[in-house]
Design a protein around this motif. Sequence first.
Motif, mmCIF file in Angstrom:
data_model
loop_
_atom_site.group_PDB
_atom_site.id
_atom_site.type_symbol
_atom_site.label_atom_id
_atom_site.label_comp_id
_atom_site.label_asym_id
_atom_site.label_seq_id
_atom_site.Cartn_x
_atom_site.Cartn_y
_atom_site.Cartn_z
ATOM 1 N N ALA A 97 64.385 22.768 43.795
ATOM 2 C CA ALA A 97 65.265 21.784 43.158
ATOM 3 C C ALA A 97 65.790 22.297 41.824
ATOM 4 O O ALA A 97 66.966 22.103 41.491
ATOM 5 C CB ALA A 97 64.512 20.470 42.960
ATOM 6 N N ALA A 123 68.393 25.098 42.530
ATOM 7 C CA ALA A 123 69.618 24.524 43.072
ATOM 8 C C ALA A 123 70.421 23.821 41.977
ATOM 9 O O ALA A 123 71.650 23.890 41.950
ATOM 10 C CB ALA A 123 69.288 23.552 44.194
ATOM 11 N N SER A 124 69.720 23.147 41.072
ATOM 12 C CA SER A 124 70.406 22.467 39.966
ATOM 13 C C SER A 124 71.152 23.461 39.084
ATOM 14 O O SER A 124 72.299 23.215 38.682
ATOM 15 C CB SER A 124 69.386 21.689 39.130
ATOM 16 O OG SER A 124 69.995 21.129 37.984
ATOM 17 N N ARG A 131 74.273 24.624 40.988
ATOM 18 C CA ARG A 131 75.304 23.567 41.031
ATOM 19 C C ARG A 131 76.050 23.504 39.705
ATOM 20 O O ARG A 131 77.276 23.351 39.672
ATOM 21 C CB ARG A 131 74.655 22.212 41.331
ATOM 22 C CG ARG A 131 74.216 22.032 42.765
ATOM 23 C CD ARG A 131 73.856 20.581 43.046
ATOM 24 N NE ARG A 131 73.258 20.467 44.367
ATOM 25 C CZ ARG A 131 71.958 20.514 44.609
ATOM 26 N NH1 ARG A 131 71.119 20.645 43.596
ATOM 27 N NH2 ARG A 131 71.502 20.412 45.841
ATOM 28 N N ALA A 151 68.337 20.681 49.399
ATOM 29 C CA ALA A 151 68.124 19.575 48.458
ATOM 30 C C ALA A 151 66.787 18.909 48.741
ATOM 31 O O ALA A 151 66.729 17.781 49.245
ATOM 32 C CB ALA A 151 69.264 18.565 48.560
ATOM 33 N N ARG A 203 63.338 16.926 48.084
ATOM 34 C CA ARG A 203 62.946 15.838 47.191
ATOM 35 C C ARG A 203 61.693 16.279 46.449
ATOM 36 O O ARG A 203 60.600 16.295 47.014
ATOM 37 C CB ARG A 203 62.678 14.556 47.974
ATOM 38 C CG ARG A 203 63.936 13.962 48.589
ATOM 39 C CD ARG A 203 63.647 12.613 49.210
ATOM 40 N NE ARG A 203 64.859 11.994 49.732
ATOM 41 C CZ ARG A 203 64.886 10.790 50.308
ATOM 42 N NH1 ARG A 203 63.759 10.105 50.470
ATOM 43 N NH2 ARG A 203 66.032 10.295 50.741
#
Length: 296
Positions: free
Chosen positions: A64, A67-68, A71, A93, A95
């Motif tokens: 996560a 990936a953040s 992005r 994505a 959780r």
Amino acid sequence: MSAATEAFLAMLAAERGASANTLAAYRRDLAQAEEAIGDLAAADRDAVARLAQAWGALAPASVARKASAIRQFFGFAIDEGWRADDPSGALPAPRARRPLPKVLGHADIAALFARAELEAAGEEPQAVRTLALIELLYGSGLRASELVGLPLVAVPRDAPFLTIAGKGGTTRLVPVGARALAALSRWLAVRPGAPASRYLFPSKGKVPHLTRVRLFQLLKALAVRAGLDPARISPHVLRHAFATHLLEGGADLRVLQTLLGHADISTTQIYTHVDAARLVALVNSRHPLATRATSD
């Protein structure tokens, strides 16, 4: 790293005021992504999708975070006009479940401080420094990086507050209790390097002040001498204890958010779980129906 990712990191530093630690984490995540799929500024959706395989062995929280970062990079690339599309939809994505903070009980805190106070009784500089460090970690809830990097000018003079430069360059005032003030006074009386160093906790090494790693080591060693499991003790655990015990004592969540320097109240709300037992007891003892006998 590509020129585009370097430009993105420069933007984080200049426009968002990202700390050195934050920039290092972004740099590491972006560099690893480019090692896997090449220049991010030119990567297509299929290439981005391959990152899921490269990250297959990582924990959900790590995926996560990575990936953040990517992005945000793609958003920056679009703003700069380097690309018209956003392939970040192909990123995994997961959780990520936010872990509950480790919590030290009051007895553990008492044992840790009893040992630190005993060792500092002889006014040996390193022992007095350790006492001052844990007083500020537990008494004011400072982050490790905030504590080791404290400049001398942050020490309270007329008012019992520390001026803290926190994450993202934000500044906040943190109250300092009487115990911590006394420990600071003792440390200043024996502190070496004065007046040459501008830091409250100077170092003789290449880094001008005590490092986070050294702070971690000092706490672990103190825990062992206090008869505690060193795996349960760290600077962040003492910060958690500060927050948890204040909440147990009735502190308002918004006040706690300010003291901890959290930008988002949701970060502070994680501490409410530790107060569940007290809240249940409060309802059982104070609710109007609590005194009524139950019917058979």
